[in-house]
Design a protein around this motif. Structure first.
Motif, PDB file in Angstrom:
ATOM      1  N   THR A 128       0.834  -1.202   0.000  1.00  0.00           N
ATOM      2  CA  THR A 128       0.000   0.000   0.000  1.00  0.00           C
ATOM      3  C   THR A 128       0.867   1.250   0.000  1.00  0.00           C
ATOM      4  O   THR A 128       0.582   2.222  -0.702  1.00  0.00           O
ATOM      5  CB  THR A 128      -0.934   0.003   1.224  1.00  0.00           C
ATOM      6  N   ARG A 129       1.942   1.241   0.783  1.00  0.00           N
ATOM      7  CA  ARG A 129       2.859   2.381   0.813  1.00  0.00           C
ATOM      8  C   ARG A 129       3.452   2.632  -0.568  1.00  0.00           C
ATOM      9  O   ARG A 129       3.521   3.775  -1.032  1.00  0.00           O
ATOM     10  CB  ARG A 129       3.971   2.139   1.836  1.00  0.00           C
ATOM     11  N   LEU A 130       3.873   1.574  -1.263  1.00  0.00           N
ATOM     12  CA  LEU A 130       4.461   1.710  -2.591  1.00  0.00           C
ATOM     13  C   LEU A 130       3.430   2.271  -3.574  1.00  0.00           C
ATOM     14  O   LEU A 130       3.733   3.150  -4.381  1.00  0.00           O
ATOM     15  CB  LEU A 130       4.982   0.348  -3.073  1.00  0.00           C
ATOM     16  N   ARG A 131       2.184   1.787  -3.488  1.00  0.00           N
ATOM     17  CA  ARG A 131       1.123   2.274  -4.366  1.00  0.00           C
ATOM     18  C   ARG A 131       0.841   3.758  -4.124  1.00  0.00           C
ATOM     19  O   ARG A 131       0.676   4.540  -5.060  1.00  0.00           O
ATOM     20  CB  ARG A 131      -0.145   1.451  -4.138  1.00  0.00           C
ATOM     21  N   LEU A 156       2.993   6.005  -2.850  1.00  0.00           N
ATOM     22  CA  LEU A 156       4.148   6.777  -3.321  1.00  0.00           C
ATOM     23  C   LEU A 156       4.127   6.926  -4.831  1.00  0.00           C
ATOM     24  O   LEU A 156       4.432   7.997  -5.371  1.00  0.00           O
ATOM     25  CB  LEU A 156       5.446   6.124  -2.855  1.00  0.00           C
ATOM     26  N   ASN A 157       3.779   5.852  -5.553  1.00  0.00           N
ATOM     27  CA  ASN A 157       3.700   5.928  -7.016  1.00  0.00           C
ATOM     28  C   ASN A 157       2.588   6.870  -7.457  1.00  0.00           C
ATOM     29  O   ASN A 157       2.720   7.586  -8.453  1.00  0.00           O
ATOM     30  CB  ASN A 157       3.504   4.538  -7.622  1.00  0.00           C
ATOM     31  N   ALA A 158       1.493   6.892  -6.764  1.00  0.00           N
ATOM     32  CA  ALA A 158       0.381   7.766  -7.100  1.00  0.00           C
ATOM     33  C   ALA A 158       0.758   9.230  -6.919  1.00  0.00           C
ATOM     34  O   ALA A 158       0.390  10.092  -7.706  1.00  0.00           O
ATOM     35  CB  ALA A 158      -0.837   7.446  -6.258  1.00  0.00           C
ATOM     36  N   LYS A 184       3.890  10.407  -7.139  1.00  0.00           N
ATOM     37  CA  LYS A 184       4.879  10.717  -8.173  1.00  0.00           C
ATOM     38  C   LYS A 184       4.206  10.958  -9.514  1.00  0.00           C
ATOM     39  O   LYS A 184       4.633  11.813 -10.283  1.00  0.00           O
ATOM     40  CB  LYS A 184       5.885   9.576  -8.301  1.00  0.00           C
ATOM     41  N   ASP A 185       3.173  10.187  -9.832  1.00  0.00           N
ATOM     42  CA  ASP A 185       2.510  10.290 -11.133  1.00  0.00           C
ATOM     43  C   ASP A 185       1.537  11.469 -11.212  1.00  0.00           C
ATOM     44  O   ASP A 185       1.021  11.777 -12.288  1.00  0.00           O
ATOM     45  CB  ASP A 185       1.739   8.992 -11.439  1.00  0.00           C
ATOM     46  N   ARG A 186       1.262  12.128 -10.124  1.00  0.00           N
ATOM     47  CA  ARG A 186       0.298  13.224 -10.108  1.00  0.00           C
ATOM     48  C   ARG A 186       0.891  14.447 -10.822  1.00  0.00           C
ATOM     49  O   ARG A 186       2.046  14.806 -10.594  1.00  0.00           O
ATOM     50  CB  ARG A 186      -0.016  13.585  -8.653  1.00  0.00           C
TER      51      ARG A 186
END
Length: 99
Positions: free
Chosen positions: A86-89, A91-93, A95-97
Protein backbone atom coordinates in the motif's frame (compact mmCIF):
# COMPACT_ATOMS: atom_id res chain seq x y z
CA UNK A 1 -7.77 67.88 27.03
CA UNK A 2 -8.20 65.31 29.79
CA UNK A 3 -11.69 66.60 30.49
CA UNK A 4 -12.71 66.26 26.83
CA UNK A 5 -11.33 62.73 26.66
CA UNK A 6 -13.20 61.75 29.83
CA UNK A 7 -16.40 63.23 28.42
CA UNK A 8 -16.00 61.30 25.15
CA UNK A 9 -15.43 58.02 26.99
CA UNK A 10 -18.48 58.67 29.18
CA UNK A 11 -20.60 59.56 26.13
CA UNK A 12 -19.51 56.35 24.36
CA UNK A 13 -20.43 54.25 27.41
CA UNK A 14 -23.83 55.91 27.61
CA UNK A 15 -24.44 55.17 23.94
CA UNK A 16 -23.65 51.48 24.50
CA UNK A 17 -26.50 51.06 26.96
CA UNK A 18 -29.23 52.52 24.77
CA UNK A 19 -30.49 49.23 23.28
CA UNK A 20 -30.59 46.87 26.23
CA UNK A 21 -33.34 44.23 26.09
CA UNK A 22 -36.13 44.31 28.65
CA UNK A 23 -35.23 41.83 31.37
CA UNK A 24 -38.83 41.41 32.51
CA UNK A 25 -39.74 39.79 29.19
CA UNK A 26 -37.17 37.00 29.61
CA UNK A 27 -38.62 35.54 32.82
CA UNK A 28 -41.56 33.22 32.28
CA UNK A 29 -44.71 33.20 34.36
CA UNK A 30 -43.88 29.78 35.84
CA UNK A 31 -40.51 31.05 37.07
CA UNK A 32 -42.09 34.18 38.51
CA UNK A 33 -44.69 32.22 40.46
CA UNK A 34 -42.34 29.44 41.61
CA UNK A 35 -41.62 28.98 45.30
CA UNK A 36 -38.24 29.82 46.71
CA UNK A 37 -35.90 26.81 47.03
CA UNK A 38 -35.67 25.11 50.40
CA UNK A 39 -32.71 26.10 52.51
CA UNK A 40 -30.39 23.28 53.53
CA UNK A 41 -28.76 23.07 56.98
CA UNK A 42 -25.09 24.04 56.84
CA UNK A 43 -23.73 21.00 58.77
CA UNK A 44 -25.33 18.64 56.22
CA UNK A 45 -23.74 20.52 53.33
CA UNK A 46 -20.33 20.48 55.01
CA UNK A 47 -20.60 16.73 55.68
CA UNK A 48 -21.51 16.03 52.06
CA UNK A 49 -18.69 18.19 50.75
CA UNK A 50 -16.03 16.49 52.87
CA UNK A 51 -17.31 12.96 52.15
CA UNK A 52 -15.55 12.75 48.81
CA UNK A 53 -15.00 15.55 46.41
CA UNK A 54 -16.10 14.89 42.87
CA UNK A 55 -13.19 17.05 41.73
CA UNK A 56 -10.73 14.62 43.33
CA UNK A 57 -12.50 11.65 41.78
CA UNK A 58 -12.54 13.29 38.34
CA UNK A 59 -8.88 14.27 38.67
CA UNK A 60 -7.89 10.70 39.50
CA UNK A 61 -9.95 9.35 36.59
CA UNK A 62 -8.40 11.87 34.23
CA UNK A 63 -4.88 11.05 35.42
CA UNK A 64 -5.56 7.33 34.84
CA UNK A 65 -6.84 8.08 31.34
CA UNK A 66 -3.74 10.16 30.57
CA UNK A 67 -1.53 7.30 31.73
CA UNK A 68 -3.41 4.81 29.51
CA UNK A 69 -3.18 7.10 26.50
CA UNK A 70 0.55 7.65 27.03
CA UNK A 71 1.07 3.88 27.28
CA UNK A 72 -0.83 3.37 24.01
CA UNK A 73 1.21 6.11 22.32
CA UNK A 74 4.46 4.52 23.45
CA UNK A 75 3.29 1.13 22.19
CA UNK A 76 2.50 2.61 18.77
CA UNK A 77 5.80 4.46 18.39
CA UNK A 78 7.86 3.15 15.54
CA UNK A 79 5.08 0.95 14.17
CA UNK A 80 3.80 1.43 10.67
CA UNK A 81 0.11 1.30 9.95
CA UNK A 82 0.43 0.88 6.20
CA UNK A 83 1.78 -2.33 4.72
CA UNK A 84 4.59 -2.21 2.14
CA UNK A 85 2.42 -2.78 -0.94
CA UNK A 86 0.00 0.00 0.00
CA UNK A 87 2.86 2.38 0.81
CA UNK A 88 4.46 1.71 -2.59
CA UNK A 89 1.12 2.27 -4.37
CA UNK A 90 0.62 5.59 -2.55
CA UNK A 91 4.15 6.78 -3.32
CA UNK A 92 3.70 5.93 -7.02
CA UNK A 93 0.38 7.77 -7.10
CA UNK A 94 2.01 10.90 -5.66
CA UNK A 95 4.88 10.72 -8.17
CA UNK A 96 2.51 10.29 -11.13
CA UNK A 97 0.30 13.22 -10.11
CA UNK A 98 0.63 16.27 -12.41
CA UNK A 99 2.17 19.35 -10.84
Amino acid sequence: MRCILSFLVFAQLCACTANLPAIDDTIGAAARNADYPNLQPLPDLIARSSAGSTIEVETEALAARVARLKARANALKGRTIIDGATRLRLLNAVKDRPA
